[in-house]
Scaffold this motif. Sequence first.
Motif, PDB file in Angstrom:
ATOM      1  N   LEU A 170       0.786  -1.106   0.011  1.00  0.00           N
ATOM      2  CA  LEU A 170      -0.051  -0.056   0.019  1.00  0.00           C
ATOM      3  C   LEU A 170       0.940   1.271  -0.114  1.00  0.00           C
ATOM      4  O   LEU A 170       0.609   2.243  -0.659  1.00  0.00           O
ATOM      5  N   VAL A 171       1.875   1.167   0.922  1.00  0.00           N
ATOM      6  CA  VAL A 171       2.845   2.454   0.963  1.00  0.00           C
ATOM      7  C   VAL A 171       3.434   2.739  -0.405  1.00  0.00           C
ATOM      8  O   VAL A 171       3.562   3.779  -0.793  1.00  0.00           O
ATOM      9  N   THR A 172       3.968   1.693  -1.180  1.00  0.00           N
ATOM     10  CA  THR A 172       4.541   1.864  -2.291  1.00  0.00           C
ATOM     11  C   THR A 172       3.662   2.050  -3.512  1.00  0.00           C
ATOM     12  O   THR A 172       4.133   2.987  -4.322  1.00  0.00           O
ATOM     13  N   GLU A 173       2.540   1.626  -3.456  1.00  0.00           N
ATOM     14  CA  GLU A 173       1.619   2.007  -4.492  1.00  0.00           C
ATOM     15  C   GLU A 173       1.281   3.525  -4.308  1.00  0.00           C
ATOM     16  O   GLU A 173       1.141   4.329  -5.504  1.00  0.00           O
ATOM     17  N   ILE A 174       0.968   4.182  -3.215  1.00  0.00           N
ATOM     18  CA  ILE A 174       0.746   5.501  -3.188  1.00  0.00           C
ATOM     19  C   ILE A 174       2.004   6.342  -3.910  1.00  0.00           C
ATOM     20  O   ILE A 174       1.883   7.250  -4.691  1.00  0.00           O
ATOM     21  N   ARG A 175       3.217   6.029  -3.734  1.00  0.00           N
ATOM     22  CA  ARG A 175       4.431   6.545  -4.237  1.00  0.00           C
ATOM     23  C   ARG A 175       4.446   6.285  -5.826  1.00  0.00           C
ATOM     24  O   ARG A 175       5.045   7.345  -6.497  1.00  0.00           O
ATOM     25  N   LEU A 176       4.376   5.178  -6.097  1.00  0.00           N
ATOM     26  CA  LEU A 176       4.359   4.993  -7.557  1.00  0.00           C
ATOM     27  C   LEU A 176       3.223   5.640  -8.284  1.00  0.00           C
ATOM     28  O   LEU A 176       3.410   6.010  -9.505  1.00  0.00           O
ATOM     29  N   LYS A 177       1.898   5.738  -7.992  1.00  0.00           N
ATOM     30  CA  LYS A 177       1.090   6.342  -8.564  1.00  0.00           C
ATOM     31  C   LYS A 177       1.319   8.157  -8.820  1.00  0.00           C
ATOM     32  O   LYS A 177       1.389   8.525  -9.831  1.00  0.00           O
ATOM     33  N   SER A 178       2.049   8.461  -7.746  1.00  0.00           N
ATOM     34  CA  SER A 178       2.416   9.884  -7.748  1.00  0.00           C
ATOM     35  C   SER A 178       3.720   9.947  -8.808  1.00  0.00           C
ATOM     36  O   SER A 178       3.708  10.754  -9.855  1.00  0.00           O
ATOM     37  N   GLN A 179       4.492   8.942  -8.960  1.00  0.00           N
ATOM     38  CA  GLN A 179       5.691   8.978  -9.946  1.00  0.00           C
ATOM     39  C   GLN A 179       5.362   8.783 -11.233  1.00  0.00           C
ATOM     40  O   GLN A 179       5.569   9.385 -12.393  1.00  0.00           O
ATOM     41  N   LEU A 180       4.101   8.018 -11.534  1.00  0.00           N
ATOM     42  CA  LEU A 180       3.690   7.494 -12.637  1.00  0.00           C
ATOM     43  C   LEU A 180       2.799   8.894 -13.238  1.00  0.00           C
ATOM     44  O   LEU A 180       3.010   9.265 -14.673  1.00  0.00           O
ATOM     45  N   ALA A 181       2.347   9.533 -12.391  1.00  0.00           N
ATOM     46  CA  ALA A 181       1.536  10.782 -12.787  1.00  0.00           C
ATOM     47  C   ALA A 181       2.408  11.911 -13.266  1.00  0.00           C
ATOM     48  O   ALA A 181       2.396  12.553 -14.306  1.00  0.00           O
ATOM     49  N   ARG A 182       3.656  12.110 -12.647  1.00  0.00           N
ATOM     50  CA  ARG A 182       4.427  12.838 -12.918  1.00  0.00           C
ATOM     51  C   ARG A 182       5.404  12.534 -14.356  1.00  0.00           C
ATOM     52  O   ARG A 182       5.622  13.429 -15.018  1.00  0.00           O
ATOM     53  N   THR A 183       5.692  11.138 -14.377  1.00  0.00           N
ATOM     54  CA  THR A 183       6.267  10.609 -15.706  1.00  0.00           C
ATOM     55  C   THR A 183       5.582  11.075 -16.967  1.00  0.00           C
ATOM     56  O   THR A 183       5.872  11.416 -17.998  1.00  0.00           O
ATOM     57  N   LEU A 184       4.180  10.756 -16.835  1.00  0.00           N
ATOM     58  CA  LEU A 184       3.412  10.848 -17.886  1.00  0.00           C
ATOM     59  C   LEU A 184       3.127  12.364 -18.225  1.00  0.00           C
ATOM     60  O   LEU A 184       2.821  12.827 -19.584  1.00  0.00           O
ATOM     61  N   LEU A 185       2.946  13.350 -17.138  1.00  0.00           N
ATOM     62  CA  LEU A 185       2.736  14.680 -17.517  1.00  0.00           C
ATOM     63  C   LEU A 185       4.045  15.134 -18.230  1.00  0.00           C
ATOM     64  O   LEU A 185       4.105  15.851 -19.127  1.00  0.00           O
ATOM     65  N   ARG A 186       5.128  14.646 -17.752  1.00  0.00           N
ATOM     66  CA  ARG A 186       6.486  15.073 -18.396  1.00  0.00           C
ATOM     67  C   ARG A 186       6.578  14.690 -19.745  1.00  0.00           C
ATOM     68  O   ARG A 186       7.014  15.491 -20.732  1.00  0.00           O
ATOM     69  N   THR A 187       6.179  13.606 -20.121  1.00  0.00           N
ATOM     70  CA  THR A 187       6.285  13.100 -21.513  1.00  0.00           C
ATOM     71  C   THR A 187       5.577  13.963 -22.473  1.00  0.00           C
ATOM     72  O   THR A 187       5.844  14.002 -23.430  1.00  0.00           O
ATOM     73  N   TYR A 188       4.014  14.316 -21.823  1.00  0.00           N
ATOM     74  CA  TYR A 188       3.207  14.848 -22.874  1.00  0.00           C
ATOM     75  C   TYR A 188       3.214  16.303 -22.858  1.00  0.00           C
ATOM     76  O   TYR A 188       2.903  17.140 -23.802  1.00  0.00           O
ATOM     77  N   VAL A 189       3.509  16.993 -21.416  1.00  0.00           N
ATOM     78  CA  VAL A 189       3.372  18.365 -21.797  1.00  0.00           C
ATOM     79  C   VAL A 189       4.756  19.137 -21.222  1.00  0.00           C
ATOM     80  O   VAL A 189       4.629  20.274 -21.147  1.00  0.00           O
ATOM     81  N   GLY A 190       5.712  18.317 -21.079  1.00  0.00           N
ATOM     82  CA  GLY A 190       7.082  18.964 -20.537  1.00  0.00           C
ATOM     83  C   GLY A 190       7.274  18.912 -19.021  1.00  0.00           C
ATOM     84  O   GLY A 190       6.328  19.109 -18.380  1.00  0.00           O
ATOM     85  N   SER A 191       8.558  19.136 -18.805  1.00  0.00           N
ATOM     86  CA  SER A 191       8.897  19.235 -17.188  1.00  0.00           C
ATOM     87  C   SER A 191       8.497  20.360 -16.455  1.00  0.00           C
ATOM     88  O   SER A 191       7.973  20.312 -15.503  1.00  0.00           O
TER      89      SER A 191
END
Length: 253
Positions: A170-191
Amino acid sequence: MTQNRRRSRASLLHWLSEGLHAEPDAGRIFVQLCERLIDAGIDLSRATLHFRVHHPQWLGTRLVWTRGQEDAFVQKVAYDVAATDVFQRSPFRVVIATGREVRQKIQICGPHVFPVYDELRQQGHTDYAAWPLDHTQGRRHLITFATDRPGGFENRDIAFIRQILPLFSLVTEIRLKSQLARTLLRTYVGSHASEQILEGATTRGSGATLSAAIMICDLRNFTELSGRRHRDYVIGLLNVRAAVQKPATVAAE
């Protein structure tokens, strides 16, 4: 079990459930988990954590911790890892495919079912266990622990690890969801824009004035090339040209 070990194990459970609000990084939590398991009387000598991160360039991340390390060694995992012979002949494939725990005493000379057991035995480890970390939406990750204790893990140690893994998942899922959101946004709209969005800049009609230079360019003869070659060939060629460094396909352990 001594009173100190009981207190350490109770403290570890409390830490996982309530003590990680200020720690955003799953890798650091993993290292702290290993250290706290040692404090709780479990003779860990090695541990690995494997996450699927769905990055545009690589499939996942592999973290390797050995006793005495301050930080885990981090390595990127290429998308083609599942097709490799190393992965096919590893306990990872079994855990990912079945969702079941894999356990093996490895102090006895092989050959073992999986070659990685012989490699770990040569490094001095005596027992190995791997578990799935199941997150929501069918996403499955993996964690492994090894010990060099003569005779391997005690049964109560394995039972305690089983007890804490749902909390760790549970603890890691919360962190990974945040990381995934950041990765996807950087990919499509830039850092720059992605960080603003994550900080709450989502109001309709809002904007910012920036000083910028815009460069418009094309690849030489690309229009002709894309017109006479198949789409998959063109995309493959672009990927080769754009790749600065291809992530290495890692071993199963």
